[in-house]
Design an enzyme around this catalytic site. Structure first.
Site, PDB file in Angstrom:
ATOM      1  N   ASP A 269       0.836  -1.197   0.000  1.00 41.51           N
ATOM      2  CA  ASP A 269       0.000   0.000   0.000  1.00 41.51           C
ATOM      3  C   ASP A 269       0.872   1.248   0.000  1.00 41.51           C
ATOM      4  OD1 ASP A 269      -2.422   1.782   0.726  1.00 41.51           O
ATOM      5  OD2 ASP A 269      -3.279  -0.241   0.740  1.00 41.51           O
ATOM      6  N   HIS A 303      -3.526   5.815   3.516  1.00 40.31           N
ATOM      7  CA  HIS A 303      -4.367   4.688   3.101  1.00 40.31           C
ATOM      8  C   HIS A 303      -3.855   3.361   3.675  1.00 40.31           C
ATOM      9  CE1 HIS A 303      -5.979   1.681   0.171  1.00 40.31           C
ATOM     10  NE2 HIS A 303      -7.030   2.479   0.159  1.00 40.31           N
ATOM     11  N   ASN A 404     -13.924  -0.916  -7.520  1.00 43.82           N
ATOM     12  CA  ASN A 404     -15.109  -0.109  -7.235  1.00 43.82           C
ATOM     13  C   ASN A 404     -15.802   0.366  -8.504  1.00 43.82           C
ATOM     14  OD1 ASN A 404     -14.428  -0.298  -4.463  1.00 43.82           O
ATOM     15  ND2 ASN A 404     -12.990   1.382  -4.711  1.00 43.82           N
TER      16      ASN A 404
END
Length: 684
Positions: A269, A303, A404
């Site tokens: 990440d 994040h 998404n």
């Protein structure tokens, strides 16, 4: 000499194409486009002179194999990039190298007979969600009781990394895992060390010192914002989901003493900060390595820390109100997203290679990838899919975000399209413990171009509260998403399959603590075969029966699954059929791996029995073929019985992990895509 020979060979190939008869030229032109990623070819046509990010994948090494043949292939790819472009990194994991080249350079590289494919080194971005759903005030939820923590012995300090010797003629620096900074309420920014490598042979997983990157000029996220962390507004403690561990029954696993203790999850990440929820009372942030741009703080984006908190936060700062799924699991930070919120496929591949080299030192069992890249035409030509398949076959459970792009069909992002990985969609738990009112989040992606049923299952992913990194990009961009706990501590609320993915990764850590001998196929079979129903009272229908995979994660059911002796089970279409037998039930049966997986593993597989699905496919007597006579190509890969391989008996030592260093190319030459955090997150 090797570079000169490669250059001469490519020049001769170009000359032959120019002087050959028309028919031969037509055949050559029909072949060359097949070796270039269609998305990359479009970019070449639009901007012929521009340097474009590429991954050059080489053909399989030929027998007899030299020592570390994957390293030799990666070095050859680097040489081609030096001749026709700009090299950045060798990717020995998939016989490739990453760099930049313009259209003529890419064309010249593709003509080389040793090149298998030229991929677009596409951008990866976090799997945030544009979440426009109206949000009724959720029911107040009491703070979660802190799980009873087992006394932990003082951990052994992270061994000082040392570089891995490499056959590359001129060793160059490579990113180094750095020990986690001593936790304090606000971690002091610590720049990455930049000492030159000193090659030392080692018998334990090691790395080489970090190259000093030149930060990429990116849009200044803080230019129009105070550099001070915004003061959170008095937000009700219940605003945001503190109930997701209850929804998936993780709290019941804690009551039985299963907390993920001793299992390490590698979080790929934007970085992971040393928050008290991860490093107190015991430091569970074991190591950090950077494959993105330079960072002066642990997590510039915020994040990755949020994701890590969902996996393993213990609620230390909130007195147990906001707790992750596996509150005693360990974390390794593998940074692959840059300060502006994006990364490259090559960084992810390099990170996976590093994890494979260090999995034993840190007991890494799980990889969490809460991001996605544009989907290629098939997982078979996707380099990121090939890399995670290799990790999977080495015993690492890979949990990835679906993306998404929902509610439309065939919107799953890479590497969620890979049939081997555990791909996670998202639900909205509506802030209640009961799953009966839960719904599939409308942003949750489902379906793939290969018609593989994805996602595999779903987990809560809307309005999830986890660790806040004060002053990070997300913290400054979304002050309205700051949540204040009952004791006054502050957290951050985010939505997306980025958030549902670590819920499942934490569940894997719980399962592996209890059953450490499970392999990835068994773990996947347990999780997708023991899901729970949800949404019975919601009145909301799914866009398709496959949109949520096998259903909503149920941690307790997976942990407690214990069938009668002698019972058998199998996994078909993502759902466990019959009584579950851990010894026999396995996911991923009958699958065919990605092309780069098959090419790279040829040296490991050669010599094993050749077993074919169809002994007369295409009129060929496959049973009469040997490793010396078979053409190891897509036809053979389709017909080979991959389930016949005992992966524990494969000669993995013939592949050298983590042995290619980053080239000495300044990071300011890398055109990181201008995708910012605010363009990937949307409304809550």
């Amino acid at each position: 000499m090797r570079r000169r020979l490669i250059g001469i060979g490519c020049v001769l190939a170009i000359v032959l194409l120019a002087v050959a008869p028309t028919a031969s030229t037509a055949r050559a032109e029909s072949i060359v486009p097949d070796k270039i990623d269609p998305a990359l070819r479009q970019m070449m046509q639009a901007n012929p002179a521009s340097l474009l990010p590429v991954i050059v994948e080489m053909q399989s090494a030929a027998a007899p194999f030299a020592a570390a043949p994957n390293v030799s292939r990666a070095n050859e790819a680097m040489d081609l990039l030096r001749l026709y472009g700009t090299p950045v990194a060798g990717l020995a994991l998939i016989d490739s190298a990453a760099g930049f080249a313009n259209a003529p350079g890419i064309q010249a590289i593709s003509i080389s007979p040793t090149v298998a494919y030229v991929h677009l080194d596409a951008t990866v971005v976090p799997a945030f969600a544009l979440d426009p759903l109206p949000t009724p005030p959720p029911l107040p939820t009491p703070p979660l009781p802190l799980p009873t923590l087992t006394p932990t012995p003082t951990p052994v300090p992270t061994p000082t990394p040392t570089p891995v010797p490499t056959p590359t003629p001129t060793p160059v620096p490579t990113p180094t895992p750095t020990p986690t900074p001593t936790p304090v309420p606000t971690p002091v920014p610590t720049p990455v060390p930049t000492e030159p490598p000193t090659p030392v042979p080692t018998a334990t997983p090691t790395t080489a010192p970090t190259a000093t990157p030149t930060p990429t000029p990116t849009p200044d996220i803080t230019a129009a914002t105070s550099t001070e962390s915004p003061s959170p507004s008095p937000t009700a403690p219940a605003l945001g989901s503190a109930v997701y561990p209850h929804v998936v029954n993780a709290d019941q696993a804690w009551a039985q003493g299963t907390t993920g203790r001793g299992v390490t999850v590698a979080v790929f990440d934007s970085g992971v900060a040393a928050d008290p929820d991860l490093v107190e009372p015991t430091n569970r942030l074991l190591a950090s390595v950077n494959f993105a741009d330079e960072r002066l703080i642990s997590d510039p984006g915020g994040h990755g820390t949020h994701v890590a908190g969902i996996v393993a936060g213990n609620g230390r700062r909130s007195d147990g109100q906001f707790v992750g799924v596996a509150p005693e699991a360990n974390i390794v930070d593998v940074r692959v997203l840059s300060s502006n919120g994006s990364g490259r496929i090559s960084s992810v591949v390099r990170g996976i290679e590093w994890v494979l080299a260090h999995r034993t030192a840190y007991n890494i069992r799980v990889l969490n990838l809460s991001f996605g890249a544009p989907t290629p035409t098939s997982y078979r030509t996707d380099p990121m899919s090939a890399a995670i398949e290799i990790a999977w076959r080495r015993g690492l459970v890979v949990v990835v975000a679906a993306g998404n792009g929902g509610p439309g069909r065939d919107t799953v992002a890479s590497p969620g399209i890979d049939p081997y990985a555990i791909t996670v969609g998202a639900t909205d738990d509506n802030g209640t413990i009961s799953a009966r009112d839960d719904t599939l989040a409308p942003f949750s992606s489902w379906g793939t171009a290969d018609s593989n049923a994805k996602p595999d299952l779903v987990a809560p992913g809307r309005r999830i509260v986890s660790i806040r990194v004060q002053g990070s990009a997300l913290d400054l961009l979304f002050p309205d998403r700051v949540v204040v706990a009952a004791n006054g501590s502050t957290y951050l609320r985010l939505s997306g399959t980025s958030m549902s993915t670590p819920v499942v990764a934490g569940a894997v850590a719980l399962l592996l603590q209890l059953r450490p001998n499970l392999d990835p196929d068994q773990v996947k079979a347990l999780l997708v075969g023991t899901t729970q129903q949800y949404g019975q009272d919601s009145g909301v229908a799914l866009p398709d029966p496959q949109a949520d995979g096998s259903g909503l994660l149920d941690v307790l059911a997976a942990i407690q699954s214990s069938p009668p002796a002698g019972s058998t089970g199998s996994v078909g279409d993502g759902v466990l059929q019959g009584a579950l037998n851990v010894a026999e039930a396995r996911a991923n049966r009958g699958l065919r791996p990605a092309d780069a997986f098959a090419r790279t593993l040829l040296p490991c597989l050669r010599g094993l029995p050749l077993r074919w699905k169809d002994p007369t496919l295409g009129g060929i007597l496959w049973g009469s073929l040997t490793w010396d006579s078979v053409a190891w190509d897509s036809v053979a890969w389709d017909n080979f019985d991959w389930d016949s391989i005992a992966w524990d008996s494969v000669a993995w030592d013939s592949i050298a992990w983590d042995s290619i260093n980053w080239d000495s190319v300044a990071w300011d030459s890398i055109a990181w895509d201008s995708i910012n955090w605010d363009s990937t997150s949307g409304r809550d």
